[in-house]
Design a protein around this motif. Structure first.
Motif, mmCIF file in Angstrom:
data_model
loop_
_atom_site.group_PDB
_atom_site.id
_atom_site.type_symbol
_atom_site.label_atom_id
_atom_site.label_comp_id
_atom_site.label_asym_id
_atom_site.label_seq_id
_atom_site.Cartn_x
_atom_site.Cartn_y
_atom_site.Cartn_z
ATOM 1 N N ILE A 30 0.841 -1.188 -0.015
ATOM 2 C CA ILE A 30 0.274 0.089 -0.066
ATOM 3 C C ILE A 30 1.000 1.243 0.000
ATOM 4 O O ILE A 30 0.543 2.270 -0.538
ATOM 5 N N TRP A 31 1.988 1.199 0.846
ATOM 6 C CA TRP A 31 2.799 2.280 1.041
ATOM 7 C C TRP A 31 3.488 2.622 -0.306
ATOM 8 O O TRP A 31 3.797 3.948 -0.312
ATOM 9 N N LEU A 32 3.983 1.686 -0.979
ATOM 10 C CA LEU A 32 4.748 2.153 -2.098
ATOM 11 C C LEU A 32 3.910 2.272 -3.347
ATOM 12 O O LEU A 32 4.523 2.934 -4.383
ATOM 13 N N ALA A 33 2.615 1.820 -3.677
ATOM 14 C CA ALA A 33 1.744 2.137 -4.649
ATOM 15 C C ALA A 33 1.768 3.520 -4.928
ATOM 16 O O ALA A 33 1.985 3.925 -6.185
ATOM 17 N N PRO A 34 1.641 4.371 -4.108
ATOM 18 C CA PRO A 34 1.501 6.049 -4.703
ATOM 19 C C PRO A 34 2.798 6.507 -5.433
ATOM 20 O O PRO A 34 2.854 7.138 -6.282
ATOM 21 N N ARG A 55 4.993 4.515 -6.704
ATOM 22 C CA ARG A 55 5.081 3.712 -8.213
ATOM 23 C C ARG A 55 4.345 4.384 -9.142
ATOM 24 O O ARG A 55 4.562 4.342 -10.528
ATOM 25 N N LYS A 56 3.278 5.163 -9.028
ATOM 26 C CA LYS A 56 2.578 5.974 -10.133
ATOM 27 C C LYS A 56 2.995 7.026 -10.698
ATOM 28 O O LYS A 56 2.491 7.802 -11.427
ATOM 29 N N CYS A 63 2.723 16.590 -7.277
ATOM 30 C CA CYS A 63 1.243 16.949 -6.416
ATOM 31 C C CYS A 63 0.310 15.785 -6.380
ATOM 32 O O CYS A 63 -0.245 15.602 -5.402
ATOM 33 N N ALA A 64 0.232 14.881 -7.674
ATOM 34 C CA ALA A 64 -0.571 13.847 -7.395
ATOM 35 C C ALA A 64 -0.067 12.743 -6.376
ATOM 36 O O ALA A 64 -0.847 12.130 -5.886
ATOM 37 N N VAL A 99 12.544 4.103 -4.353
ATOM 38 C CA VAL A 99 12.770 5.717 -3.770
ATOM 39 C C VAL A 99 14.155 6.066 -4.727
ATOM 40 O O VAL A 99 13.813 7.181 -5.291
ATOM 41 N N ASP A 100 14.887 5.274 -4.849
ATOM 42 C CA ASP A 100 16.148 5.857 -5.712
ATOM 43 C C ASP A 100 15.745 5.647 -7.038
ATOM 44 O O ASP A 100 16.066 6.804 -7.691
ATOM 45 N N GLU A 101 14.871 4.982 -7.568
ATOM 46 C CA GLU A 101 14.423 5.101 -8.939
ATOM 47 C C GLU A 101 13.533 6.329 -9.148
ATOM 48 O O GLU A 101 13.589 6.981 -10.206
#
Length: 211
Positions: free
Chosen positions: A74-78, A80-81, A93-94, A136-138
């Motif tokens: 859940i944490w990483l999904a935003p 990734r987008k 901002c999204a 995060v690095d990506e």
């Protein structure tokens, strides 16, 4: 629970009990922290006996790690987008908006994660140093490229991401403090926070005008 039993597909009832345990544990861990949580508390909250709970999870640590593992998705999904091909300010901002929605909709999960990190992440350090760091690095590389190309104001991408985490997760992790200042939670709190944060990041990230 034998290895043979673990390999079998769980029944509907087994799946429901497992989910009930995880839901109860989320309440217990987010309220009492890892050290204060006990298998007895989790079993009581799930409406199960302790031996029944242990049939599904062999330890408190296993329950906790399962919850954190689910939360990491859940944490990483935003993050990734974030689309490298999108408008940079709009994409960031999204991301702010998606992170704020998680704080609004999943405050227990946010507090569970915060409590684990404050303890030095003893159970999920490998997850943080693995999947989280890599993502995060990506995305930091994407943000850095935007900034170097002049599509964003000069910004340190990692510290930008950290600031977004701090600004949005505050509303879940420090909900009691926020309520003491603003009063009980209502719909306007998150709308006001959303408007403020989006305005703050949009203004701060717009590229500097050409001279």
């Amino acid at each position: 629970m034998s290895d043979t039993a673990r390999r079998k597909s769980p029944t509907r009832i087994q799946r429901e009990k497992r989910e009930a345990i995880l839901e109860a544990a989320l309440d217990v861990f987010s309220t009492h922290g890892f050290r204060g949580a006990t298998l007895d508390l989790i079993a009581d909250a799930a409406g199960l006996s302790k031996p029944n709970l242990l049939y599904y999870f062999p330890s408190k640590e296993e329950i906790h790690r399962t919850l954190i593992g689910q939360l990491m998705e859940i944490w990483l999904a935003p993050l990734r987008k974030i689309d490298p091909g999108g408008d940079p300010v709009s994409e960031i901002c999204a991301y702010v908006e998606r992170k704020l929605e998680i704080s609004r909709d999943l405050p227990r999960e946010s507090r569970l994660f915060a409590n684990e990190v404050l303890r030095g992440a003893p159970h999920v350090g490998d997850m943080l140093q693995g999947g989280l760091k890599a993502l995060v690095d990506e995305k930091a590389a994407v943000i850095r490229a935007w900034s170097e190309a002049g599509h964003l104001a000069p910004v340190d991408p990692h510290h930008l991401i950290f600031s977004i985490w701090a600004a949005t997760q505050h509303y879940a992790d420090f909900d009691t403090q926020v309520a003491m200042v603003l009063g009980p939670r209502d719909a306007t709190r998150y709308e006001d926070a959303r408007a403020f944060l989006l305005g703050l990041y949009a203004r701060g990230l717009r590229p500097l005008p050409a001279r």
